[in-house]
Design an enzyme around this catalytic site. Structure first.
Site, PDB file in Angstrom:
ATOM      1  CG  HIS A 484      27.727  77.711  20.527  1.00  0.00           C
ATOM      2  ND1 HIS A 484      26.675  78.579  20.538  1.00  0.00           N
ATOM      3  CD2 HIS A 484      27.454  76.793  21.482  1.00  0.00           C
ATOM      4  CE1 HIS A 484      25.793  78.205  21.446  1.00  0.00           C
ATOM      5  NE2 HIS A 484      26.242  77.126  22.024  1.00  0.00           N
ATOM      6  CD  GLU A 721      27.825  49.669  27.933  1.00  0.00           C
ATOM      7  OE1 GLU A 721      28.026  50.872  27.706  1.00  0.00           O
ATOM      8  OE2 GLU A 721      26.681  49.153  27.963  1.00  0.00           O
ATOM      9  CG  ASP A 745      29.993  53.566  30.120  1.00  0.00           C
ATOM     10  OD1 ASP A 745      30.280  54.540  30.832  1.00  0.00           O
ATOM     11  OD2 ASP A 745      29.019  53.560  29.357  1.00  0.00           O
ATOM     12  CB  CYS A 792      31.107  48.838  19.804  1.00  0.00           C
ATOM     13  SG  CYS A 792      30.281  48.613  21.397  1.00  0.00           S
TER      14      CYS A 792
END
Length: 862
Positions: A484, A721, A745, A792
């Site tokens: 964490h 993508e 992707d 993007c």
């Protein structure tokens, strides 16, 4: 404690009938019983007892009117007509008498304190979810409880409840008469039960995050839910117990649900088991799992695993692992139980406050970590083991420490690094609970102006209380890149190394060091030249950023007049405000997933419209490209229990999930159509593979707009993508208003390399010539129809790639808000025509490595 009470002679008029406790143990409110048939008082009103004895005594004088054949339940009809049901354990009917011995027969008259049942605690406890023993008034429609005990009770001595004939003024039970008749399950009637098998889909098995998902599903639907694996059955509400099963990905488990919502509960838990979490897999949060420390390198450097990238120079601050001793025993059982309850409540409130604070700051990762802590704090196994020990006379502090030690031992023996990292979280909670019991506080560590924290392992609460303005780096001997604190360090931009081993402690407190997390090294005895070089590199980086920030209001125009729009990728309204401050021309990607995660139900149209409108308002006249929900695959949602897929990246994700759930898509489209001004909203569809999918949404958007009385339509674009979309860009551009390349992707699908696989990190580069050729193909197809192309994906924020993207004809770059200024500044140093010429040559190179090296030589940083 009250002494055993005796009844008046038979026939006496009793205003209230006191019933003594049938067992020694701890009183538990009926609401806390993990079976809704009991907790909702469907069986009648009463109390439960966490037993500390194995002899069940009669609570009153009366007649045995029913004795279950399995021996686990008996009903006594008291002298005043109240039917007192005693039921040992949850789900004990399935033992069919094993472990139980009945000492009375139906029809027998008994006195208060007579022995009714004995049971083998070990045998029964191993076979059922809980030993909680219920004492209920089965005819609660006629009799009401006027007084209840709490805390510890002694069998046959302590008064447990007072019962009297129900008065018309009494509040009705929260059940129907039909439920009363239908819930005699404890004494033999059938109750809704379902059982099935599930395959664990989570990499690493049921470690913390997937265990928490299963727990959440079990809690959400109520009822009694257990998971069985390897001969062990555990409560599905216990994160630690689920982790302790030691399952692996692909293991087959049995899920059993019992109660009014058995079907729903079973489906929810199975879905949680069989749907891999978005952050689950070969790595969590984008960083490979930890590897063993490789120790000291030549020259005094220490190697480690990069948990958070960056470069820092600072002084070592050694944080010792604080060991909090349990406070002395109070010598009073009730006081110890009160001390435990108060301490748990205190820490629970602290964690809840931390969750609210993280939500307010939109600190999603920090929020998720504290939610995991909350689940561990409420773990029924730890709490039950603690209460059981306190009931035997152990102090509350020592009992809690022993319960945590036992669970840590289970996790450490499983040999799973993901589970081993949760031991730090348990130890953290142990310290906090013990501190709450003692009323003390941990001493605040003294920090230098530029501090590099060095610790064996660092608990989340320890890290969050440090003054972040003085921390420039983090190093731990243990832990991993999935811990964490490592995740939090990345979120706030602090460079960090983990899994560095005990050699780390040879570095003295106050030593000046150089932390190069990108290279995985801590220079413990840096030379003057090394210190100077590191400081210069940091200074140059800061100066470039400051200079770029000063000119951020200027447009990004190349030296020969070619305009590039630089937008920001965001997720929230606060992100939108920051992007404006950083000089973004608009928003090139608003990820809407944050509205949908960690919810039992999807957000309403009104909730979505409010969120989208807030972003548009924050942009102060700029426009936003808002992507429709990109769910499925590696982004599962709790309320969308899609079936497990062998290849989730090739399955129901992106716009396909919208087609699978058309009402969900329609609700989002209606919300987007409600934004004002509508011209500021551009809608983008994820994972489109051909024009047919685009045309379907275009038609649906027109229909919804007409229903809403709108004459205006928002721009509609698609994310490119997948290779098919790039190859069919000319067809897509005929019907789309713009195209935006999702290079993350696109790269993984083009190269057939999972972007979540740590072994492919070096090769998975968007500057691969195959990816660049697909970008070129996309621009070519869009240009035929006069449409613009943006990027993007992460490649847009890559300064090495920027000249190549400009040379390919991309006219919009949507980047992280923090690099808007530098991207704009670099565009101003370029010549568009030179970029075009050089890019045509670079695409003929054979590898991303070659292209990147050549790009750096052609367009070095200023």
């Amino acid at each position: 404690m009250d002494r055993m009470l005796r009844w008046p002679e038979s026939g006496a008029k009793l205003a209230e009938l006191p019933l003594t406790s049938p067992l020694s143990g701890i009183v538990v409110p009926l609401e806390d019983v993990p079976d809704p048939v009991f907790s909702t008082r469907m069986m009648g009103d009463g109390l439960a007892i966490e037993p500390l004895s194995n002899r069940v005594l009669s609570p009153c004088d009366g007649v045995v009117t029913h004795r279950h054949r399995a021996g686990h339940a008996v009903t006594i009809t008291a002298e005043n007509g109240a039917e007192v049901l005693i039921h040992v354990g949850i789900d004990t009917v399935h033992l069919e008498g094993r472990g139980f011995t009945s000492h009375v027969q139906e029809g027998a008259r008994v006195s208060a304190g007579d022995l009714l049942i004995t049971f083998d605690v070990d045998e029964v406890a191993r076979a059922v979810p809980s030993l909680l023993t219920l004492m209920l008034i089965a005819n609660s429609d006629e009799y009401a409880i006027s007084w209840r005990q709490s805390g510890a009770v002694d069998a046959g001595k302590s008064r447990l409840i007072n019962v009297r004939r129900r008065d018309p003024k009494d509040a009705p039970l929260t059940r129907t008469s039909g439920e009363v008749a239908a819930t005699r399950h404890a004494t033999g009637a059938a109750v809704a039960e379902k059982q099935t098998e599930a395959v664990v889909a989570h990499h690493g098995g049921l470690h913390a995050r997937p265990a928490a998902l299963v727990q959440a599903a079990a809690r959400r639907f109520g009822g009694e839910v257990t998971v069985t694996f390897g001969g062990r059955t555990v409560n599905a509400r216990s994160v630690v117990a689920l982790m302790g099963l030691g399952t692996k990905e692909g293991d087959r488990v049995t899920v059993h649900a019992r109660g009014p919502s058995a079907d729903t509960a079973l489906a929810g838990v199975v879905a949680a088991l069989q749907t891999a979490d978005a952050k689950d897999g070969h790595k969590e949060n984008g960083v490979p799992a930890p590897t063993p420390s490789r120790g000291r390198l030549p020259g005094g450097a220490i190697e480690g695993v990069c948990a958070s990238p960056g470069l820092a120079v600072g002084q070592v601050v050694r944080l010792g692992s604080v060991d909090v001793e349990p406070p002395p025993a109070l010598g009073n059982l009730d006081a110890e139980f009160e001390r435990l309850a108060n301490a748990l409540a205190t820490v629970r409130a602290e964690v809840a406050a931390a969750i609210r604070d993280a939500e307010a700051r939109h600190a999603r990762q920090e929020h998720d970590m504290f939610v995991a802590h909350q689940a561990l704090l409420d773990d029924p196994e730890i709490v039950a083991n603690t209460e059981r020990a306190v009931g035997t006379g152990v102090s509350a502090g020592l009992a809690y420490r022993n319960a945590v030690n036992a669970e840590c031992g289970v996790l450490s023996r499983l040999g799973n690094p993901l589970l081993a990292e949760r031991i730090t979280d348990l130890r953290d909670l142990e310290r906090r609970v013990l501190l709450a019991m003692s009323g003390e506080a941990l001493p605040e560590p003294e920090l230098f102006e530029q501090s590099i924290i060095v610790a064996d392992d660092l608990a989340l609460s320890e890290f969050t209380r440090l003054d972040k303005s003085r921390i420039v780096g983090l190093c731990t001997a243990k832990g991993g890149a999935t811990s964490h604190v490592a995740i939090l360090a990345r979120a706030i931009g602090v460079p960090g190394l983990v899994a560095m081993g005990p050699t780390l402690f040879s570095v003295a407190h106050g030593t000046e060091v150089v932390l190069d997390a990108n290279a995985g090294r801590l220079e413990t005895t840096p030379s003057a030249n090394q210190l100077a070089a590191a400081r210069k590199a940091m200074s140059d980086r800061a100066a470039r950023h400051a200079e770029a920030l000063a000119k951020v209001g200027l447009p990004a125009v190349t030296r020969d007049g070619h305009r590039i729009e630089v937008a920001a990728n965001i997720a929230t309204e606060s992100d939108a405000r920051e992007s404006v401050q950083q000089g973004a021309d608009g928003v090139g990607l608003l990820r809407t997933e944050l509205l949908f995660v960690d919810r039992e139900d999807p957000p309403t149209q009104g909730e979505q419209l409010a969120a989208y409108q807030a972003v548009i308002n924050a942009l102060d006249g700029r426009s936003a490209i808002i992507r429709t929900l990109d769910a499925g695959g590696d982004k599962p949602l709790p309320f969308l229990p899609f079936p497990k897929e062998d290849n989730p990246a090739l399955g129901l994700r992106g716009i396909r999930s919208g087609f699978a759930e058309p009402e969900l898509l329609d609700t989002q489209l209606r919300a987007l159509l409600g934004v004002k001004p509508l011209s500021a909203c551009k809608i983008m569809l994820p994972m489109v593979s051909d024009a047919e999918e685009l045309l379907f949404v275009r038609k649906r958007l027109d229909t919804l707009a007409s229903e809403m009385g709108l004459t205006e339509r928002p721009s509609l674009g698609v994310m490119v993508e997948v290779p098919s979309a790039a190859l069919l860009a000319d067809q897509l551009a005929r019907h789309a208003d713009f195209l935006s390349l999702g290079t993350n992707d696109l790269t993984q699908y083009t190269l057939a390399m999972d972007r979540c696989h740590p072994g492919f990190a070096e090769k998975l580069d968007g500057l691969h010539p195959a990816v660049l050729r697909l970008i070129a193909k996309t621009v070519e197809g869009a240009t035929r129809h006069g449409k613009w192309v943006g990027i993007c994906g992460a490649l847009a924020s890559d300064l090495d790639a920027l000249p190549i993207l400009v040379g390919l004809g991309v006219t919009e770059l949507s980047v992280s808000a923090g690099v808007v200024a530098e991207v704009k500044a670099k565009v101003r140093t370029l010549e568009y025509e030179a970029c075009r010429r050089q890019t045509a040559i670079l695409m003929n190179l054979t590898s991303a490595k070659e292209i990147r090296a050549r790009a750096r030589a052609l367009w070095p940083d200023a």
